[in-house]
Design an enzyme around this catalytic site. Structure first.
Site, PDB file in Angstrom:
ATOM      1  N   CYS A 128       0.893  -1.068  -0.019  1.00 26.52           N
ATOM      2  CA  CYS A 128       0.088  -0.012   0.227  1.00 26.52           C
ATOM      3  C   CYS A 128       0.789   1.288   0.060  1.00 26.52           C
ATOM      4  O   CYS A 128       1.783   1.377   0.950  1.00 26.52           O
ATOM      5  CB  CYS A 128      -1.003  -0.058   1.185  1.00 26.52           C
ATOM      6  SG  CYS A 128      -1.985   1.408   1.317  1.00 26.52           S
ATOM      7  N   ASN A 190      -0.709  -3.897  -7.227  1.00 29.39           N
ATOM      8  CA  ASN A 190      -1.264  -2.854  -6.395  1.00 29.39           C
ATOM      9  C   ASN A 190      -1.197  -1.728  -7.225  1.00 29.39           C
ATOM     10  O   ASN A 190      -0.764  -1.581  -8.322  1.00 29.39           O
ATOM     11  CB  ASN A 190      -0.427  -2.758  -5.060  1.00 29.39           C
ATOM     12  CG  ASN A 190      -1.646  -2.243  -4.144  1.00 29.39           C
ATOM     13  OD1 ASN A 190      -2.255  -1.132  -4.146  1.00 29.39           O
ATOM     14  ND2 ASN A 190      -1.305  -2.707  -2.735  1.00 29.39           N
TER      15      ASN A 190
END
Length: 311
Positions: A128, A190
């Site tokens: 993240c 991601n």
């Protein structure tokens, strides 16, 4: 035709809503029966509740969006006692996304959440880009990624998939380190780190300044990375990044993914996942495939011939 078997996951189809773009499913259950999904990747869960980053946290881009949510979630206890029990009504395996600031955080969440009856696999969120500690730090260093994977594998009751960051010089190096550490699978990619500026103020639109870029803009990057990594590892990949259509899903399968996660498209069209599931059989047949297995890695494994090319 659409069934896929992965470590811990017997999927009725390969289409999965991506973590962070589906909450815990409640909003989408008003539109369709979540039992139609291959699996559900629930929102990232941390040890304690997180309120996320200050607003504004979302900005549109020409072919996608930027987000800097900051892993907002109700915390482990709430997920265990409220969100996961609510999801038990659906005939769909849950992939629990686990996040933290340090190794011990991941281990504690993984140990408890992996015991939930409907959690069939974990997805380690080591990539993240929108949190100040943990997150992407683990995903950009092979040794840190491997150590975290080993630690979680030791306590998890279910298979462990690790979510890879595209914000690295050599994603294959990270993937191989994670595989060596015992991961059962990979999810990728991601978001890419991006930024937008307000022309009136001259300042970043997002309070966090930068955010994760997702949507159609990232698909070519994701396809390339899945293509490269899938040829080097012996564990399955759940591919994601800009999937909007059944054709997009097929492209990921051909690149080497064994299943496909749908993210930003859910914000644009709440029916994105069931529509892709409905259309996928005809798209497979259109291009000469009789099963998902035939498609996986077809772009580089030329021994896998479509049915209509076989003698």
């Amino acid at each position: 035709m659409l069934e896929v078997k992965l470590p811990g996951l017997d999927l009725k189809n390969p289409i999965i809503p991506a973590s962070g773009c589906f909450g815990f499913g409640k909003e989408f259950s008003r539109f369709y029966d979540l039992s139609c999904l291959g699996a559900i990747m629930i929102k990232a869960t941390t040890k304690e509740p997180r309120f996320g980053n200050p607003t504004p946290r979302v900005a549109e881009t020409g072919a996608g969006m930027l987000n800097a949510i900051g892993l907002q979630n109700p915390g482990l206890d709430s997920v265990l006692h409220h969100e996961l029990p609510w999801l038990e009504q659906f005939d769909t395996p849950i992939i629990a996304n686990v996040a933290g600031s340090q190794v011990d955080d991941y281990v504690e969440v993984a140990e408890h959440i992996s015991k939930a009856p409907n959690v069939h696999a974990l997805e380690l969120n080591i990539s993240c880009p929108n949190v100040k500690t943990g997150g992407i730090a683990f995903g950009t260093n092979p040794e840190m990624a491997a150590d975290l994977t080993k630690a979680v594998k030791e306590v998890s009751d279910v298979p462990v998939y690790v979510k890879l960051s595209p914000n690295v010089a050599n994603i294959t190096e990270i993937a191989l380190a994670i595989e060596e550490a015992g991961a059962d699978g990979l999810t990728m990619i991601n978001t890419l780190i991006g930024m937008r500026l307000d022309l009136k103020t001259g300042k970043p639109i997002l309070a966090n300044k930068t955010g994760g870029l997702s949507g159609p803009a990232v698909k070519p990057v994701a396809i390339r990375m899945v293509y490269e990594v899938s040829q080097m590892v012996n564990i399955p990949i759940i591919g994601m990044g800009g999937v909007q259509t059944a054709e997009d899903a097929l492209e990921f399968l051909l690149a080497g993914a064994s299943a496909v996660a749908v993210g930003t498209a859910n914000f644009v069209n709440p029916f994105a996942c069931p529509e892709i599931i409905e259309q996928l059989p005809s798209v497979l047949l259109q291009y000469g495939y009789q099963s998902i297995e035939e498609c996986i890695g077809r772009s580089w494994n030329h021994e896998k011939q479509p049915a209509h090319h076989r003698a």
